[in-house]
Design a protein around this motif. Sequence first.
Motif, mmCIF file in Angstrom:
data_model
loop_
_atom_site.group_PDB
_atom_site.id
_atom_site.type_symbol
_atom_site.label_atom_id
_atom_site.label_comp_id
_atom_site.label_asym_id
_atom_site.label_seq_id
_atom_site.Cartn_x
_atom_site.Cartn_y
_atom_site.Cartn_z
ATOM 1 N N ALA A 64 0.711 -1.342 -0.026
ATOM 2 C CA ALA A 64 0.050 -0.231 0.080
ATOM 3 C C ALA A 64 0.762 1.212 0.083
ATOM 4 O O ALA A 64 0.470 2.330 -0.807
ATOM 5 C CB ALA A 64 -0.939 0.010 1.191
ATOM 6 N N GLY A 65 1.843 1.164 0.630
ATOM 7 C CA GLY A 65 2.941 2.478 0.519
ATOM 8 C C GLY A 65 3.430 2.534 -0.674
ATOM 9 O O GLY A 65 3.582 3.825 -0.985
ATOM 10 N N LEU A 66 3.845 1.529 -1.321
ATOM 11 C CA LEU A 66 4.397 1.735 -2.922
ATOM 12 C C LEU A 66 3.140 2.396 -3.894
ATOM 13 O O LEU A 66 3.405 3.338 -4.531
ATOM 14 C CB LEU A 66 4.749 0.470 -3.411
ATOM 15 N N LEU A 496 -8.131 -10.116 5.232
ATOM 16 C CA LEU A 496 -6.877 -9.728 4.928
ATOM 17 C C LEU A 496 -6.972 -10.409 3.215
ATOM 18 O O LEU A 496 -6.112 -9.613 2.556
ATOM 19 C CB LEU A 496 -5.840 -10.758 5.477
ATOM 20 N N ALA A 497 -7.435 -11.322 2.986
ATOM 21 C CA ALA A 497 -7.735 -11.981 1.453
ATOM 22 C C ALA A 497 -7.913 -11.005 0.481
ATOM 23 O O ALA A 497 -7.821 -10.730 -0.507
ATOM 24 C CB ALA A 497 -8.143 -13.125 1.530
ATOM 25 N N GLU A 498 -9.341 -10.314 1.207
ATOM 26 C CA GLU A 498 -9.866 -9.172 0.334
ATOM 27 C C GLU A 498 -8.980 -8.062 0.250
ATOM 28 O O GLU A 498 -9.108 -7.360 -1.176
ATOM 29 C CB GLU A 498 -11.336 -8.895 0.972
ATOM 30 N N ALA A 499 -8.434 -7.699 1.220
ATOM 31 C CA ALA A 499 -7.428 -6.490 1.194
ATOM 32 C C ALA A 499 -6.530 -6.770 0.173
ATOM 33 O O ALA A 499 -5.880 -5.962 -0.595
ATOM 34 C CB ALA A 499 -6.966 -6.016 2.458
ATOM 35 N N ALA A 500 -5.717 -7.809 0.140
ATOM 36 C CA ALA A 500 -4.508 -8.281 -0.639
ATOM 37 C C ALA A 500 -5.258 -8.121 -2.172
ATOM 38 O O ALA A 500 -4.733 -7.881 -3.048
ATOM 39 C CB ALA A 500 -4.201 -9.721 -0.396
ATOM 40 N N SER A 501 -6.126 -8.705 -2.395
ATOM 41 C CA SER A 501 -6.923 -8.612 -3.923
ATOM 42 C C SER A 501 -7.043 -7.350 -4.237
ATOM 43 O O SER A 501 -6.792 -6.723 -5.429
ATOM 44 C CB SER A 501 -8.212 -9.488 -3.847
ATOM 45 N N LYS A 502 -7.392 -6.572 -3.567
ATOM 46 C CA LYS A 502 -7.798 -5.177 -3.879
ATOM 47 C C LYS A 502 -6.310 -4.222 -4.100
ATOM 48 O O LYS A 502 -6.138 -3.542 -4.928
ATOM 49 C CB LYS A 502 -8.438 -4.418 -2.884
ATOM 50 N N ILE A 503 -5.571 -4.445 -3.391
ATOM 51 C CA ILE A 503 -4.385 -4.017 -3.372
ATOM 52 C C ILE A 503 -3.568 -4.369 -4.712
ATOM 53 O O ILE A 503 -2.781 -3.757 -5.570
ATOM 54 C CB ILE A 503 -3.383 -4.044 -2.243
ATOM 55 N N GLU A 504 -3.776 -5.708 -5.099
ATOM 56 C CA GLU A 504 -3.312 -6.240 -6.142
ATOM 57 C C GLU A 504 -3.713 -5.539 -7.613
ATOM 58 O O GLU A 504 -3.121 -5.245 -8.394
ATOM 59 C CB GLU A 504 -3.321 -7.640 -6.383
ATOM 60 N N ARG A 505 -5.173 -5.431 -7.398
ATOM 61 C CA ARG A 505 -5.871 -4.658 -8.586
ATOM 62 C C ARG A 505 -5.399 -3.101 -8.771
ATOM 63 O O ARG A 505 -5.273 -2.619 -9.716
ATOM 64 C CB ARG A 505 -7.335 -4.785 -8.222
ATOM 65 N N LEU A 506 -5.044 -2.655 -7.411
ATOM 66 C CA LEU A 506 -4.723 -1.195 -7.865
ATOM 67 C C LEU A 506 -2.859 -1.268 -8.180
ATOM 68 O O LEU A 506 -2.581 -0.366 -8.962
ATOM 69 C CB LEU A 506 -4.567 -0.538 -6.418
ATOM 70 N N ALA A 507 -2.306 -1.980 -8.045
ATOM 71 C CA ALA A 507 -1.062 -2.289 -8.597
ATOM 72 C C ALA A 507 -1.000 -2.443 -10.169
ATOM 73 O O ALA A 507 -0.095 -2.050 -10.932
ATOM 74 C CB ALA A 507 -0.243 -3.082 -7.951
#
Length: 690
Positions: A64-66, A496-507
């Motif tokens: 998220a920081g990146l 956590l899994a949902e947050a990981a998926s969202k961050i991956e989509r933003l990346a």
Amino acid sequence: MIVRSVARRSESVARRSESVARRSEVRAVQMAVAAALLSLAGCAANEASTEAIDAELTRLEHEAGLLEDSKAIKRLQRSYGYYVDKGMGDRIGELFSDGPDASVEIAGSGVYVGKDRASEFYAGAAGSLTEGQLNNHMILQGVVHVASDGLTAKGRWRGLIQTGRFGESAEWAEGPYENEYVKEDGVWKFHKVHWYATLMAPYDPGWHMSPRPIAGPSTDNPPDLPPTEDYQSYPSVHLPAYHYDNPVTGPRQEPAPAPPTVASSSLEDAWAKLRTIEARAARVDDVNRLENLQRSYGYYLDKMLWNQVVDLFADNGTMEIGPSGVYEGRNSIEAYLYSLSGGELGPLEGILYNHFQLQPIVTVAPDWLTAKARWRTLIQLGVSGSGSGGSWGEGVYENEYIKEDGVWKIAKLHAYPTFIAPYEGGWANASQELLNEYSMGRGVEPDSPSSDEYRPYPAVFVPPFHYEGNVGAVDAPVVDSTPNDAGDRTALEAALAEAASKIERLADVDELDNLAGIYGFYVDKSMQDDIADLFTDDGVVEILGRGVFEGNDRVREYMHNLGPVGPRENALFNHMHLQPVITVAPDGESALIRARLFVMFGIYQTNAQWGAGIYENEFVKEDGIWKIDFLHGYQTYYTLYEDGWARRASGIFAPYPQLPPDRPQSVPYDPYPAAFVPPFHYANPVTGRQ
């Protein structure tokens, strides 16, 4: 679901399935330790589960920081452009690092070392503007890569520049920046600014006839070091080194080492960390959604699709264009817009009304319910067969937005046109009469007078900035402090899994934005093989009526047909890839992008052309790498520099006789002056109207 617009080879289905499977394997590896630990039983299982949760929380905090870093760097770079516009040398100097080796090098200026020297340079080169002076400095097409430690970064940007003196002169300049950045105390600053001049030329008779050489170092304020590279601008050619390898064929970067795990003191502490991560990701997502909203506004405005434009506004939204006065509420805005087209809904035959939406700086309020943004617009107007060839315009928006029921809408659209000018002579002949004709309603009255003083070029007027302070800062998010009752460890793991998926989509959005920009920079310099390498094995290209070419070998053949590989003396082919509306599929395996094409073509002492169009492109992810699957470019117009788009524009381009396509074009259409809207891959972002 993303529906393909062309028939594909049957083996592509298997290829996609394999890609999905490989992607799943990658994700499985990422979570392997967590999965193994979470499967243990009893107390040992709980301890292992806690370790896995903490490791995942630490990873997501870092990711998220990146994402926040990338946004802050783009904000920094775009602010630089707005400050250069108005000769705000003091503000530019504050954007530089305090490090002793910070530097700036502009074209042949030589190198100025240190923050104080950078400030001195800009005070002279971009000092306060005087009445009648223009210095528009558009910052476009960013390709930004943040180092894995989040402390340094590099970026390639396009600078498109309009300078001049009212009634006397107008000039073009263009070229790439290759910059370096550093984070100091949580604020991103310039470590190195280096702009390379591709061309500098007077508006009349154009870059193909009278290009200007690069000036040498100043004698009034000599640099600290000589220029780092010896080169000349068009008609000579120079390829500034890319800070990146080809994203498809270049060496794969080794995964960054996992950051040291930070242990949570309790389940409640873990939930609190997750809520902070979710807030940081939500803020990045809001910026992406707001950028898509405003860029969609530009595409709808281009074609006078007034119903779609009005749908983007809140019920009590307002619109103010230069001296137009303020139109309040959707009904009033709709009446104003229809008055601009004689009561007709576009697209309209013979009308060109391009409104580029560029250089965004988006600020989301701490409550996440309102936002503000500064945008630049580049405008091209024309009525086919009349006038001098069309009109140019440029200006700044300072807009406000509101989130209603989770949907962002325009609350206040306020455009400050810098100028509207006839094609002949360009901005040297900026006209108040043309500005009034452009902005004032016909047969309608505003609901209230203009909200503030407004003075277009040749006056020096700075539209008020909605932001202040450290533009490259990464601010801490505001997190809901309501006591957490989200549930037990199992609920936390699911969240956590949902947050990981969202961050991956933003990346994914960042990677796709980079890929689109890289494509444009490769086309600039005829890097034909690098371009083809960006495609999947069964990729497709369809551009400007040339027909459809299927498979990577045919894509490569098409690209080579455009000319010799690599930069060429006496040839200019600036291929600007702008205004992307990016839509990533929920599974992260495919995506669609609508983007604007803007072309400056020229053969020295022979001819020059303007070109414009729309891309509606498809992408897929293979082995974790985004690739172009279908590149579809629609021609809006091509015209000779001497003519301008309104005087004469080319018909649809025909297939090359020496390179017949595999199939005829998939969408029949005629370019300007015909009325045609390239199909949108997305529905209206507010109403869902197709």
